[in-house]
Design an enzyme around this catalytic site. Structure first.
Site, PDB file in Angstrom:
ATOM      1  CG  ASN A   8      -1.613   1.173   0.984  1.00 52.03           C
ATOM      2  OD1 ASN A   8      -1.451   2.066   0.571  1.00 52.03           O
ATOM      3  ND2 ASN A   8      -2.597   1.326   2.178  1.00 52.03           N
ATOM      4  CE  LYS A  10       0.376   3.408   4.899  1.00 48.69           C
ATOM      5  NZ  LYS A  10      -0.238   3.422   5.913  1.00 48.69           N
ATOM      6  CG  HIS A  98      -5.871   1.827   4.827  1.00 46.08           C
ATOM      7  ND1 HIS A  98      -5.497   2.616   5.502  1.00 46.08           N
ATOM      8  CD2 HIS A  98      -4.951   1.054   4.841  1.00 46.08           C
ATOM      9  CE1 HIS A  98      -4.623   2.636   6.188  1.00 46.08           C
ATOM     10  NE2 HIS A  98      -3.865   1.356   5.229  1.00 46.08           N
ATOM     11  CD  GLU A 100      -3.053   5.961   6.590  1.00 41.91           C
ATOM     12  OE1 GLU A 100      -3.065   5.759   5.196  1.00 41.91           O
ATOM     13  OE2 GLU A 100      -2.505   5.478   7.271  1.00 41.91           O
ATOM     14  CD  GLU A 170      -4.152  -2.494   7.471  1.00 45.78           C
ATOM     15  OE1 GLU A 170      -3.030  -2.657   7.329  1.00 45.78           O
ATOM     16  OE2 GLU A 170      -4.688  -1.163   7.030  1.00 45.78           O
ATOM     17  N   GLY A 176       1.518   2.116  10.811  1.00 48.79           N
ATOM     18  CA  GLY A 176       2.999   3.236  10.174  1.00 48.79           C
ATOM     19  C   GLY A 176       4.165   3.822  12.120  1.00 48.79           C
ATOM     20  CB  SER A 217       4.323  -1.620  11.942  1.00 47.22           C
ATOM     21  OG  SER A 217       4.000  -0.340  12.209  1.00 47.22           O
TER      22      SER A 217
END
Ligand code: PGA
Length: 259
Positions: A8, A10, A98, A100, A170, A176, A217
């Protein structure tokens, strides 16, 4: 059992950088990927790079993915991109829901469900992201939140034939951070998700049309630990996917552990 290693990228790369990255991954993975049909390496590029990354991976063992889509094929939907259009560029996988997007632009469970329906209709594999926030985990709501997200995304969606759904667990608070949860922790959530799938679908559908993977991560130092849990069928990788050698190492670990 097939394993999935899904990058991904991003909004971290320009179209030119994405193409360079894709070519580097292809160069490093082509020979081994061809010999490892049970390891799917997928690059989820930004929309602006889809065409260039698609051209870079065409005819190779690396698959093209997108990071989002809309749920209609065509119409007055300013700024949106349809699954039909993505399909025409060779997209085979598409991330939906996702963390985010849920957190930053308010993507809801209902939107995720509509996107899953649209993607299945076009033969693109949805990569449905689910996961709890730190507050939800600390408040003892982890399981209920994740089960709720899974059920909501799948309501009315039943994959048939060659249709396939990847669910990425996730934990939102580790994305991250460089600090993944333990493989045992991730595996227990995978079991819970699979149990939820069994409540919705017959066993053969769960076995044939679904894979549950871990994200948050992941890198080459912890990948083996995750894949050592049989229930974890792969990884959704952010930061570590931006380094071609590191991403290919993850694919190599998956291929090694699938043999
Ligand atoms: P990370 O991102 O690997 O950088 O934690 C994962 C993701 O956001 O899918």
């Amino acid at each position: 059992m097939k394993r999935f290693v899904i990058a991904n990228w991003k909004m971290q790369v320009t179209a030119a950088e994405a193409e360079t990255l894709a070519r580097a991954v292809v160069e490093k993975w082509a020979a081994q990927g061809a010999q490892s049909p049970d390891t799917a390496a997928v690059l989820c590029a930004p929309f602006t790079a889809i065409e260039r990354v698609g051209a870079a991976v065409r005819g190779t063992p690396v698959a093209l993915g997108a990071q989002d889509c809309f749920w209609e094929d065509k119409g007055a939907y300013t700024g949106e991109v349809s699954p039909a259009e993505l399909k025409s560029f060779g997209v085979e996988y598409c991330i939906v829901g996702h963390s985010e997007r849920r957190g930053l632009v308010g993507e809801t469970d209902e939107m995720v469900r509509k996107k899953v329906t649209a993607l299945l209709r076009h033969g693109i594999r949805p990569v449905v992201c689910v996961g709890e926030t730190r507050e939800e985990r600390e408040g003892g709501r982890r399981d209920a939140v994740v089960i709720g997200q899974v059920k909501s995304a799948l309501e009315g969606n039943r994959p048939v034939g060659t249709q396939f759904i990847v669910i990425a667990y996730e934990p939102r608070w580790v994305i991250g951070t460089g600090q993944a949860v333990s493989p045992e922790d991730a595996a227990s959530m995978h079991h819970l998700i699979i149990q939820t799938l069994h409540e919705i679908y017959p066993a053969d559908v769960v076995e044939r049309q679904f894979a549950v993977i871990y994200g948050g991560s992941v890198d080459s130092s912890n990948m083996r630990g995750f894949l050592g849990e049989e229930v974890i069928r792969g990884a959704l990788v952010g930061g570590a996917s931006l380094k071609p050698q590191e991403f290919v190492s993850l694919c190599e670990i998956a291929a090694d552990m699938t043999r």
